[in-house]
Scaffold this motif. Sequence first.
Motif, PDB file in Angstrom:
ATOM      1  N   ILE A  97      47.556  25.843  17.929  1.00 56.67           N
ATOM      2  CA  ILE A  97      47.994  26.470  19.168  1.00 56.67           C
ATOM      3  C   ILE A  97      49.517  26.450  19.181  1.00 56.67           C
ATOM      4  O   ILE A  97      50.132  25.422  18.891  1.00 56.67           O
ATOM      5  CB  ILE A  97      47.443  25.702  20.390  1.00 56.67           C
ATOM      6  N   LYS A  98      50.122  27.562  19.519  1.00 50.22           N
ATOM      7  CA  LYS A  98      51.587  27.627  19.593  1.00 50.22           C
ATOM      8  C   LYS A  98      52.077  26.880  20.835  1.00 50.22           C
ATOM      9  O   LYS A  98      51.391  26.813  21.849  1.00 50.22           O
ATOM     10  CB  LYS A  98      52.037  29.084  19.630  1.00 50.22           C
ATOM     11  N   LYS A  99      53.282  26.335  20.760  1.00 48.90           N
ATOM     12  CA  LYS A  99      53.848  25.546  21.855  1.00 48.90           C
ATOM     13  C   LYS A  99      53.817  26.296  23.185  1.00 48.90           C
ATOM     14  O   LYS A  99      53.517  25.724  24.228  1.00 48.90           O
ATOM     15  CB  LYS A  99      55.282  25.149  21.512  1.00 48.90           C
ATOM     16  N   ALA A 100      54.119  27.588  23.171  1.00 50.02           N
ATOM     17  CA  ALA A 100      54.176  28.380  24.408  1.00 50.02           C
ATOM     18  C   ALA A 100      52.815  28.922  24.833  1.00 50.02           C
ATOM     19  O   ALA A 100      52.691  29.511  25.897  1.00 50.02           O
ATOM     20  CB  ALA A 100      55.155  29.535  24.235  1.00 50.02           C
ATOM     21  N   GLN A 101      51.793  28.715  24.038  1.00 49.81           N
ATOM     22  CA  GLN A 101      50.454  29.258  24.306  1.00 49.81           C
ATOM     23  C   GLN A 101      49.651  28.214  25.087  1.00 49.81           C
ATOM     24  O   GLN A 101      48.836  27.496  24.533  1.00 49.81           O
ATOM     25  CB  GLN A 101      49.792  29.580  22.966  1.00 49.81           C
ATOM     26  N   THR A 102      49.860  28.138  26.389  1.00 50.19           N
ATOM     27  CA  THR A 102      49.290  27.045  27.177  1.00 50.19           C
ATOM     28  C   THR A 102      47.876  27.290  27.684  1.00 50.19           C
ATOM     29  O   THR A 102      47.263  26.391  28.236  1.00 50.19           O
ATOM     30  CB  THR A 102      50.203  26.716  28.371  1.00 50.19           C
TER      31      THR A 102
ATOM     32  N   PRO B 109      49.533  21.605  19.498  1.00 51.21           N
ATOM     33  CA  PRO B 109      50.836  21.695  18.828  1.00 51.21           C
ATOM     34  C   PRO B 109      51.557  20.346  18.751  1.00 51.21           C
ATOM     35  O   PRO B 109      51.588  19.588  19.723  1.00 51.21           O
ATOM     36  CB  PRO B 109      51.617  22.682  19.691  1.00 51.21           C
ATOM     37  N   SER B 110      52.150  20.074  17.602  1.00 47.87           N
ATOM     38  CA  SER B 110      52.862  18.805  17.426  1.00 47.87           C
ATOM     39  C   SER B 110      54.199  18.797  18.151  1.00 47.87           C
ATOM     40  O   SER B 110      54.774  17.736  18.381  1.00 47.87           O
ATOM     41  CB  SER B 110      53.075  18.515  15.941  1.00 47.87           C
ATOM     42  N   ASP B 111      54.689  19.983  18.541  1.00 47.43           N
ATOM     43  CA  ASP B 111      55.976  20.059  19.239  1.00 47.43           C
ATOM     44  C   ASP B 111      55.817  20.278  20.747  1.00 47.43           C
ATOM     45  O   ASP B 111      56.748  20.679  21.433  1.00 47.43           O
ATOM     46  CB  ASP B 111      56.854  21.158  18.641  1.00 47.43           C
ATOM     47  N   ALA B 112      54.640  19.985  21.267  1.00 46.56           N
ATOM     48  CA  ALA B 112      54.380  20.168  22.700  1.00 46.56           C
ATOM     49  C   ALA B 112      55.267  19.241  23.532  1.00 46.56           C
ATOM     50  O   ALA B 112      55.523  18.099  23.155  1.00 46.56           O
ATOM     51  CB  ALA B 112      52.920  19.872  23.016  1.00 46.56           C
ATOM     52  N   ALA B 113      55.707  19.750  24.667  1.00 45.98           N
ATOM     53  CA  ALA B 113      56.468  18.922  25.602  1.00 45.98           C
ATOM     54  C   ALA B 113      55.537  17.898  26.249  1.00 45.98           C
ATOM     55  O   ALA B 113      54.345  18.157  26.440  1.00 45.98           O
ATOM     56  CB  ALA B 113      57.113  19.798  26.673  1.00 45.98           C
ATOM     57  N   LEU B 114      56.085  16.743  26.581  1.00 43.29           N
ATOM     58  CA  LEU B 114      55.274  15.732  27.269  1.00 43.29           C
ATOM     59  C   LEU B 114      54.760  16.285  28.593  1.00 43.29           C
ATOM     60  O   LEU B 114      55.491  16.949  29.330  1.00 43.29           O
ATOM     61  CB  LEU B 114      56.088  14.466  27.511  1.00 43.29           C
ATOM     62  N   MET B 115      53.519  16.041  28.876  1.00 40.67           N
ATOM     63  CA  MET B 115      52.824  16.411  30.113  1.00 40.67           C
ATOM     64  C   MET B 115      52.677  17.921  30.330  1.00 40.67           C
ATOM     65  O   MET B 115      52.282  18.349  31.403  1.00 40.67           O
ATOM     66  CB  MET B 115      53.465  15.748  31.333  1.00 40.67           C
ATOM     67  N   GLN B 116      52.967  18.727  29.324  1.00 42.43           N
ATOM     68  CA  GLN B 116      52.718  20.176  29.409  1.00 42.43           C
ATOM     69  C   GLN B 116      51.217  20.387  29.237  1.00 42.43           C
ATOM     70  O   GLN B 116      50.655  19.992  28.226  1.00 42.43           O
ATOM     71  CB  GLN B 116      53.476  20.919  28.304  1.00 42.43           C
TER      72      GLN B 116
END
Length: 93
Positions: free
Chosen positions: A10-15, A31-38
């Motif tokens: 899953i892409k970081k912006a694909q929530t 995603p491994s680059d996900a923001a915390l708590m996103q």
Amino acid sequence: GTTTGAATVIKKAQTMVTVTTAGGADAVRLPSDAALMQPYIVVTPGSTTTQVFASTGGTINGGSADGKIDVPQAKAASFFRVSTNVWVSILSA
């Protein structure tokens, strides 16, 4: 695929992700680059289960590294990264 290495990342912006499969052989990886708590929401509207893997080396709900959670048919689950390699999930009713 049904392993963490074969899962679609899953892409970081694909929530929000809707997974439709014909044979139940599809899986996604957080995603491994996900923001915390996103929040990342995975929906399975079809008649099969979707496998959702933690980001590489990560855990979900205290499971094993590179572990997975199954999102059953007609359900949704929210996933939150709470630290570097730790994810928490909440499955819909």
